[in-house]
Write a protein that holds these residues in place. Sequence first.
Motif, PDB file in Angstrom:
ATOM      1  N   PRO A  68       0.835  -1.204   0.000  1.00  0.00           N
ATOM      2  CA  PRO A  68       0.000   0.000   0.000  1.00  0.00           C
ATOM      3  C   PRO A  68       0.870   1.254   0.000  1.00  0.00           C
ATOM      4  N   GLY A  86       0.492   5.493  -0.338  1.00  0.00           N
ATOM      5  CA  GLY A  86      -0.411   6.634  -0.408  1.00  0.00           C
ATOM      6  C   GLY A  86       0.060   7.658  -1.431  1.00  0.00           C
ATOM      7  N   SER A 122      -4.206   1.718  -0.578  1.00  0.00           N
ATOM      8  CA  SER A 122      -3.946   2.483   0.641  1.00  0.00           C
ATOM      9  C   SER A 122      -5.184   3.265   1.069  1.00  0.00           C
ATOM     10  N   GLN A 144      -5.854  -1.492   2.674  1.00  0.00           N
ATOM     11  CA  GLN A 144      -5.041  -1.107   3.839  1.00  0.00           C
ATOM     12  C   GLN A 144      -5.760  -0.015   4.615  1.00  0.00           C
ATOM     13  N   TYR A 200      -5.798   2.728   7.662  1.00  0.00           N
ATOM     14  CA  TYR A 200      -5.263   3.516   8.774  1.00  0.00           C
ATOM     15  C   TYR A 200      -6.423   3.704   9.735  1.00  0.00           C
ATOM     16  N   THR A 253      -2.397  -1.080   9.192  1.00  0.00           N
ATOM     17  CA  THR A 253      -1.021  -0.596   9.366  1.00  0.00           C
ATOM     18  C   THR A 253      -0.880   0.045  10.741  1.00  0.00           C
ATOM     19  N   LYS A 274       0.078  -5.021   9.893  1.00  0.00           N
ATOM     20  CA  LYS A 274       1.308  -4.616   9.193  1.00  0.00           C
ATOM     21  C   LYS A 274       2.132  -3.723  10.106  1.00  0.00           C
ATOM     22  N   HIS A 296       7.968  -0.201   7.465  1.00  0.00           N
ATOM     23  CA  HIS A 296       7.438   0.856   6.603  1.00  0.00           C
ATOM     24  C   HIS A 296       8.539   1.411   5.689  1.00  0.00           C
ATOM     25  N   GLY A 297       9.425   0.509   5.282  1.00  0.00           N
ATOM     26  CA  GLY A 297      10.509   0.947   4.395  1.00  0.00           C
ATOM     27  C   GLY A 297      11.428   1.963   5.052  1.00  0.00           C
ATOM     28  N   ARG A 352      10.674   4.400   7.044  1.00  0.00           N
ATOM     29  CA  ARG A 352      10.124   5.767   6.991  1.00  0.00           C
ATOM     30  C   ARG A 352       9.581   6.243   8.322  1.00  0.00           C
ATOM     31  N   ASP A 357       7.893  -7.001   4.148  1.00  0.00           N
ATOM     32  CA  ASP A 357       8.368  -5.943   3.251  1.00  0.00           C
ATOM     33  C   ASP A 357       9.430  -5.089   3.914  1.00  0.00           C
ATOM     34  N   SER A 358       9.987  -4.199   3.139  1.00  0.00           N
ATOM     35  CA  SER A 358      10.994  -3.202   3.516  1.00  0.00           C
ATOM     36  C   SER A 358      12.362  -3.587   2.979  1.00  0.00           C
ATOM     37  N   GLY A 359      12.615  -3.134   1.779  1.00  0.00           N
ATOM     38  CA  GLY A 359      13.944  -3.282   1.201  1.00  0.00           C
ATOM     39  C   GLY A 359      14.064  -4.303   0.087  1.00  0.00           C
ATOM     40  N   ARG A 375      14.409  -5.617  -3.327  1.00  0.00           N
ATOM     41  CA  ARG A 375      14.734  -4.986  -4.611  1.00  0.00           C
ATOM     42  C   ARG A 375      15.061  -5.991  -5.709  1.00  0.00           C
ATOM     43  N   GLY A 398       7.426  -2.101  -2.422  1.00  0.00           N
ATOM     44  CA  GLY A 398       6.968  -0.724  -2.291  1.00  0.00           C
ATOM     45  C   GLY A 398       7.556   0.194  -3.348  1.00  0.00           C
ATOM     46  N   ARG A 399       8.634   0.882  -3.003  1.00  0.00           N
ATOM     47  CA  ARG A 399       9.169   1.923  -3.883  1.00  0.00           C
ATOM     48  C   ARG A 399       9.420   1.489  -5.327  1.00  0.00           C
TER      49      ARG A 399
HETATM   50  C1  FNR Z   1       4.473   3.856   1.968  1.00  0.00           C
HETATM   51  N1  FNR Z   1       3.990   2.870   2.826  1.00  0.00           N
HETATM   52  C2  FNR Z   1       2.658   2.886   3.193  1.00  0.00           C
HETATM   53  N2  FNR Z   1       2.166   1.887   3.984  1.00  0.00           N
HETATM   54  C3  FNR Z   1       0.850   1.863   4.311  1.00  0.00           C
HETATM   55  O1  FNR Z   1       0.430   0.942   5.020  1.00  0.00           O
HETATM   56  N3  FNR Z   1       0.005   2.839   3.862  1.00  0.00           N
HETATM   57  C4  FNR Z   1       0.435   3.874   3.086  1.00  0.00           C
HETATM   58  O2  FNR Z   1      -0.355   4.736   2.694  1.00  0.00           O
HETATM   59  C5  FNR Z   1       1.814   3.921   2.756  1.00  0.00           C
HETATM   60  N4  FNR Z   1       2.298   4.944   2.005  1.00  0.00           N
HETATM   61  C6  FNR Z   1       3.614   4.900   1.561  1.00  0.00           C
HETATM   62  C7  FNR Z   1       4.063   5.892   0.693  1.00  0.00           C
HETATM   63  C8  FNR Z   1       5.360   5.813   0.178  1.00  0.00           C
HETATM   64  C9  FNR Z   1       5.829   6.862  -0.788  1.00  0.00           C
HETATM   65  C10 FNR Z   1       6.216   4.750   0.554  1.00  0.00           C
HETATM   66  C11 FNR Z   1       7.593   4.601  -0.014  1.00  0.00           C
HETATM   67  C12 FNR Z   1       5.766   3.797   1.434  1.00  0.00           C
HETATM   68  C13 FNR Z   1       4.859   1.745   3.234  1.00  0.00           C
HETATM   69  C14 FNR Z   1       4.799   0.598   2.221  1.00  0.00           C
HETATM   70  O3  FNR Z   1       3.556  -0.034   2.271  1.00  0.00           O
HETATM   71  C15 FNR Z   1       5.881  -0.462   2.480  1.00  0.00           C
HETATM   72  O4  FNR Z   1       5.823  -0.867   3.824  1.00  0.00           O
HETATM   73  C16 FNR Z   1       7.282   0.015   2.154  1.00  0.00           C
HETATM   74  O5  FNR Z   1       7.300   0.842   1.022  1.00  0.00           O
HETATM   75  C17 FNR Z   1       8.167  -1.197   1.930  1.00  0.00           C
HETATM   76  O6  FNR Z   1       9.472  -0.822   1.749  1.00  0.00           O
HETATM   77  P1  FNR Z   1      10.177  -0.650   0.309  1.00  0.00           P
HETATM   78  O7  FNR Z   1       9.771  -1.824  -0.558  1.00  0.00           O
HETATM   79  O8  FNR Z   1       9.706   0.658  -0.223  1.00  0.00           O
HETATM   80  O9  FNR Z   1      11.610  -0.645   0.688  1.00  0.00           O
END
Ligand code: FNR
Length: 414
Positions: free
Chosen positions: A90, A92, A119, A141, A143, A169, A283, A307-308, A310, A338-340, A342, A361-362
């Motif tokens: 997901p 946003g 999302s 997903q 919030y 999440t 999540k 969350h990558g 973040r 998830d998270s990383g 590639r 994700g990204r």
């Molecule tokens: C996210 N992620 C995220 N997760 C979620 O549950 N709801 C959301 O709206 C968002 N929005 C969001 C925006 C952007 C720009 C990024 C990069 C990430 C987190 C996402 O679901 C996921 O956990 C990570 O992106 C995974 O890591 P990688 O694959 O980006 O490294």
Amino acid sequence: ASIFLSGLAGRRRRVPVAPDALERAALARMGGDAAAYVAGGAGMERTMAANRAAFDRYRLVQRPLRDVSGRDLSAELFGRRLPLPLLLAPIGVLEMAHRQADLAAARAAAAEGIPFIASSQASHPLEAIAGACGAGPRWFQLYWSSRNELVESFLSRAERAGYEAIVVTLDTTELGWRPRDLDRGYLPFLRGRGIANYLSDPVFHRLPAEGGAPGEHPRPGLGLLRSAAELLRAWPGNPLRALASGEALRAVRRFIAIYSRPDLTWDDLPFLRDRTRLPILLKGILHPEDARRAVEAGMDGVIVSNHGGRQVDGAVAALDALPGVADAVGGRVPVLFDSGVRSGADALKALCLGARAVLVGRPYVYGLALAGEAGVRDVIRDLAADLDLTLGLAGHRSLGELDRSALAIGGAMP
Ligand code: FNR
């Protein structure tokens, strides 16, 4: 195989294959504010770096002379057999990568048969995204809003629109400390994007204004937010002017107060469990004890994720948290990750460490920025082809065969 062969046949590519080149090309295309928002992480971005570095501590140990023809990458999740152990995470505010945003990404996921996780903060209403998914699997997903009536409304809308699972999440009760976005004033948000699910929700508009009953406010409910979005759109070149009008700021503050719920606890989970028969996944689980508790609370799955990188700078790398969570869950419910991720090797390592499937994700946002739906499809297909080749070359034929004995961990052979 077709992807690999078309590469050999000299066909030109829409998106770069190498993850770093893909990121560079997409960030250059996206422009400063969007690039900062997508690529950035919390704090000094140490957890974002740790997520990647963790993959290097686990290495595949190839096993030759095993028949690896006729490989099967399929994975089962909640009664559905997926052709690949991949999901689109997901994300946003996708509008900042491409006009068609979630719709394009959802179409790409559907074309490849993998779930699209819409999302809460999508750029299009969840019903429109469901339409773009067609017959493809879709998850929603959530919030968890500070207003339970909005949670209920999102839930019933998702059910009506044919979503097959709910992802809650937990790691974003508030936005993390993200210097790149702070420097730029979070402009993608302030331009009023990523609020389509709220603006399309009747309950949202009936919510009382802060401290008042519904209708007491001159513009009831989140009319304020809509006016903020309109205000900001009226000055696309200079949203700061709109910001200077106190109304926009009040609206943004009010939205933040509604979108999440920092006082959420384990005691709230029965509320959700009682209101849907869809599978619920949590999540943002990293601690084994939390994973155990999720299963005991009747949750149907957990997603190991930071969350990558973040949210909490200094958080444990997601991959390092995966084995402990998998052990704690003990196969009772699926563990996703998830998270990383590639590359195919990254996905394979997560699968060996106990993930049933992985979220990306990204990278798919980058594909979207470069070539819309086709770009997202390319990213999915590249990852799938890489995973397929790596699986076979490492000596495995299907995901069921994978476990930790396929890995050297921290340099120690299995
Ligand atoms: C996210 N992620 C995220 N997760 C979620 O549950 N709801 C959301 O709206 C968002 N929005 C969001 C925006 C952007 C720009 C990024 C990069 C990430 C987190 C996402 O679901 C996921 O956990 C990570 O992106 C995974 O890591 P990688 O694959 O980006 O490294």
